[in-house]
Write a protein that holds these residues in place. Structure first.
Motif, short mmCIF file in Angstrom:
data_model
loop_
_atom_site.label_atom_id
_atom_site.label_comp_id
_atom_site.label_asym_id
_atom_site.label_seq_id
_atom_site.Cartn_x
_atom_site.Cartn_y
_atom_site.Cartn_z
N VAL A 77 0.84 -1.20 0.00
CA VAL A 77 0.00 0.00 0.00
C VAL A 77 0.88 1.25 0.00
CG1 VAL A 77 -1.63 1.35 1.39
CG2 VAL A 77 -1.97 -1.10 1.11
N SER A 78 1.89 1.26 0.86
CA SER A 78 2.75 2.44 1.00
C SER A 78 3.56 2.70 -0.27
CB SER A 78 3.68 2.26 2.21
OG SER A 78 2.93 2.06 3.39
N LEU A 79 3.99 1.63 -0.94
CA LEU A 79 4.68 1.79 -2.22
C LEU A 79 3.73 2.37 -3.26
CD1 LEU A 79 6.68 -1.55 -2.25
CD2 LEU A 79 7.70 0.74 -2.36
N GLY A 124 -1.19 -5.87 -1.95
CA GLY A 124 -1.24 -4.60 -1.24
C GLY A 124 -1.18 -3.42 -2.19
N ARG A 125 -0.28 -3.51 -3.17
CA ARG A 125 -0.19 -2.44 -4.17
C ARG A 125 -1.51 -2.27 -4.92
NH1 ARG A 125 5.21 -4.49 -5.85
NH2 ARG A 125 6.81 -2.91 -5.39
N ALA A 126 -2.13 -3.39 -5.27
CA ALA A 126 -3.34 -3.36 -6.09
C ALA A 126 -4.50 -2.68 -5.40
CB ALA A 126 -3.73 -4.77 -6.51
N THR A 127 -4.47 -2.62 -4.07
CA THR A 127 -5.61 -2.02 -3.36
C THR A 127 -5.74 -0.53 -3.63
OG1 THR A 127 -4.35 -1.61 -1.31
CG2 THR A 127 -5.51 -3.74 -1.50
N ARG A 128 -4.75 0.12 -4.19
CA ARG A 128 -4.89 1.55 -4.51
C ARG A 128 -5.86 1.78 -5.66
NH1 ARG A 128 -2.50 6.86 -4.24
NH2 ARG A 128 -2.72 7.91 -6.26
N ALA A 147 -8.51 -8.99 8.20
CA ALA A 147 -7.24 -8.44 8.69
C ALA A 147 -6.45 -7.78 7.57
CB ALA A 147 -6.41 -9.55 9.34
N GLN A 148 -6.41 -8.41 6.40
CA GLN A 148 -5.60 -7.87 5.31
C GLN A 148 -6.23 -6.62 4.72
OE1 GLN A 148 -2.79 -8.93 5.28
NE2 GLN A 148 -2.61 -11.15 5.41
N LEU A 149 -7.54 -6.63 4.52
CA LEU A 149 -8.20 -5.41 4.03
C LEU A 149 -8.14 -4.31 5.09
CD1 LEU A 149 -11.44 -6.37 2.05
CD2 LEU A 149 -9.46 -5.09 1.22
N GLY A 150 -8.33 -4.67 6.36
CA GLY A 150 -8.23 -3.68 7.42
C GLY A 150 -6.85 -3.05 7.45
N THR A 151 -5.81 -3.88 7.28
CA THR A 151 -4.44 -3.36 7.22
C THR A 151 -4.28 -2.42 6.04
OG1 THR A 151 -3.50 -5.30 8.33
CG2 THR A 151 -2.02 -4.02 6.92
N ALA A 152 -4.78 -2.85 4.88
CA ALA A 152 -4.67 -2.01 3.68
C ALA A 152 -5.35 -0.65 3.90
CB ALA A 152 -5.27 -2.72 2.48
N PHE A 153 -6.56 -0.66 4.43
CA PHE A 153 -7.28 0.59 4.61
C PHE A 153 -6.66 1.44 5.71
CE2 PHE A 153 -11.11 -1.68 2.68
CZ PHE A 153 -10.85 -1.15 1.43
N ALA A 154 -6.15 0.81 6.76
CA ALA A 154 -5.46 1.57 7.80
C ALA A 154 -4.30 2.36 7.19
CB ALA A 154 -4.95 0.63 8.89
N ALA A 252 -14.95 10.26 -7.97
CA ALA A 252 -15.71 9.38 -8.85
C ALA A 252 -14.93 9.07 -10.12
CB ALA A 252 -17.06 10.02 -9.19
N ALA A 253 -14.12 10.04 -10.58
CA ALA A 253 -13.35 9.85 -11.81
C ALA A 253 -11.98 9.21 -11.57
CB ALA A 253 -13.16 11.20 -12.50
N TRP A 254 -11.60 9.07 -10.31
CA TRP A 254 -10.25 8.59 -9.99
C TRP A 254 -10.13 7.10 -10.24
CZ3 TRP A 254 -8.42 6.31 -5.00
CH2 TRP A 254 -7.04 6.19 -4.96
N ASP A 255 -9.07 6.71 -10.95
CA ASP A 255 -8.86 5.30 -11.29
C ASP A 255 -7.66 4.71 -10.56
OD1 ASP A 255 -6.74 6.53 -12.52
OD2 ASP A 255 -7.21 5.85 -14.55
N GLY A 256 -7.18 5.39 -9.53
CA GLY A 256 -6.04 4.90 -8.76
C GLY A 256 -4.70 5.41 -9.25
N SER A 257 -4.69 6.08 -10.38
CA SER A 257 -3.44 6.59 -10.92
C SER A 257 -2.97 7.82 -10.16
CB SER A 257 -3.58 6.92 -12.40
OG SER A 257 -4.55 7.94 -12.59
N HIS A 258 -1.69 8.14 -10.31
CA HIS A 258 -1.15 9.37 -9.75
C HIS A 258 -1.32 10.47 -10.80
CE1 HIS A 258 0.71 7.72 -6.08
NE2 HIS A 258 0.76 6.61 -6.79
N PRO A 259 -1.84 11.63 -10.41
CA PRO A 259 -2.18 12.66 -11.39
C PRO A 259 -0.95 13.28 -12.04
CG PRO A 259 -2.44 13.50 -9.17
CD PRO A 259 -2.17 12.03 -9.04
N PRO A 260 -1.11 13.78 -13.25
CA PRO A 260 0.00 14.45 -13.93
C PRO A 260 0.31 15.79 -13.29
CG PRO A 260 -2.02 14.72 -15.19
CD PRO A 260 -2.34 13.79 -14.06
N LEU A 261 1.48 16.32 -13.57
CA LEU A 261 1.84 17.63 -13.01
C LEU A 261 0.88 18.71 -13.50
CD1 LEU A 261 5.75 17.53 -13.23
CD2 LEU A 261 4.31 17.29 -11.20
#
Length: 334
Positions: A77-79, A124-128, A147-154, A252-261
């Motif tokens: 998740v953190s990565l 964990g990465r995929a949960t973003r 436990a795993q989803l709770g950890t991811a959301f935490a 609503a439009a967010w697909d998990g990607s990091h936005p452009p500059l």
């Protein structure tokens, strides 16, 4: 402390009383770090501090499965969220579990040599990403989903708070990025990390939480998640209807990607500074600037308000992810 915290000045931990003091006591006993900056930063809003701690404790610390797997989920998740502070912390905590080679492979940015470990990290990465196909099949037994989803959301919550309100220095001078320091830090926490922790100890800190979502039914993760959802949602009261609509539209439009500059959809700093901060907290908290905070944080607004606004944005992202979960597949309990 001034080198750790950005934009707020949390109450000194030694002055804590009541529920805040009890959170610090439990942090010391169950996490091994009584005054962890990731929680001290929330102390301006005890109503957020307690459920944030409860969700982490009941999932990462006391949840089903191995601590190594849960640390890998948190690291993944953190990565995915580009939170180096938390990646460094979970690298050290993997040392505490005794998985030293795994910890060092993570520190070097390598794929874990054991296939199952690699799959857990990738999960964990995929949960973003809302609705990510990488969430199934599960790399762990279905009984561990709460436990795993709770950890991811935490850590989706903690990553965003950390990236917005803390510096990247887990230790002075980023010393945790030196292998001997990582190893020594992990070994100092080993006894606490490897001890069995009974579920439920943090729930007494919560104010009558609901049972929580279906994926956490019958576990202590559910009430902790419900309590954090309720507390974080109160931050919406800091925004007007136009601001809230902008935040909802962006999520609503967010697909998990990091936005452009060049991000044209980001609300304007001068006209909609509150909506801008909330959207950044949800999607790219590492891009919050001094100017963004100064544009909104004016009297009578306080540190308490800023913490609540960041928490609202952080949980808006979690809500977007949680609402897109493939629940039938995740809730099978083979």
């Amino acid at each position: 402390m001034s080198r750790t915290f950005r934009y707020t000045s949390p109450p000194p931990p030694q002055s804590a009383t009541g529920r805040v003091a009890e959170v610090y006591r439990q942090l010391g006993e169950d996490f091994g770090i009584e005054r962890a900056a990731t929680f001290v930063v929330l102390a301006s809003a005890p109503e957020l501090l307690a459920p944030a701690w409860a969700l982490m404790r009941e999932s990462l610390i006391a949840g089903a499965g191995t601590r190594t797997d849960r640390e890998l989920v948190a690291a993944g998740v953190s990565l995915a969220n580009r939170c180096p502070f938390c990646v460094d912390a979970h690298t050290m905590l993997l040392h505490a579990t005794g998985d030293h080679a795994l910890a060092e492979s993570l520190a070097r940015g390598e794929t874990p040599s054991e296939e199952r470990h690699a799959r857990v990290l990738d999960w964990g990465r995929a949960t973003r990403t809302p609705g990510s196909p990488g969430l199934t099949p599960l790399p762990f037994p279905g009984t561990e989903v709460p436990a795993q989803l709770g950890t991811a959301f935490a850590f989706h919550f903690i990553n965003r708070v950390v990236s917005a309100l803390l510096t990247e220095n887990l230790l002075p001078g980023n010393a945790q990025r030196l292998r001997p320091v990582r190893s020594l830090g992990g070994r100092s926490l080993a006894r606490t990390v490897r001890r069995d922790h009974a579920p439920g100890a943090s729930l007494a800190l919560l104010d009558d939480p609901g049972p929580g979502p279906a994926w956490a039914a019958g576990t202590t993760v559910g009430p902790a998640y419900a309590a954090l959802c309720d507390a974080a949602s109160t931050g919406a009261g800091l925004l007007d209807d136009v601001d809230l609509a902008l935040v909802e539209e962006a999520l609503a439009a967010w697909d998990g990607s990091h936005p452009p500059l060049a991000w044209d959809e980001l609300p304007d700093r001068d006209r909609r500074p509150g909506a801008r901060l909330a959207v950044l907290a949800a999607v790219a908290p590492y891009r919050i600037t001094d100017e963004d905070v100064a544009a909104w944080l004016k009297p009578p607004l306080t540190d308490h308000c800023l913490v609540h606004l960041i928490a609202y944005g952080a949980f808006a992202a979690i809500d977007r992810i949680e609402s897109a979960l493939p629940l039938p597949a995740l809730m099978e309990r083979p």
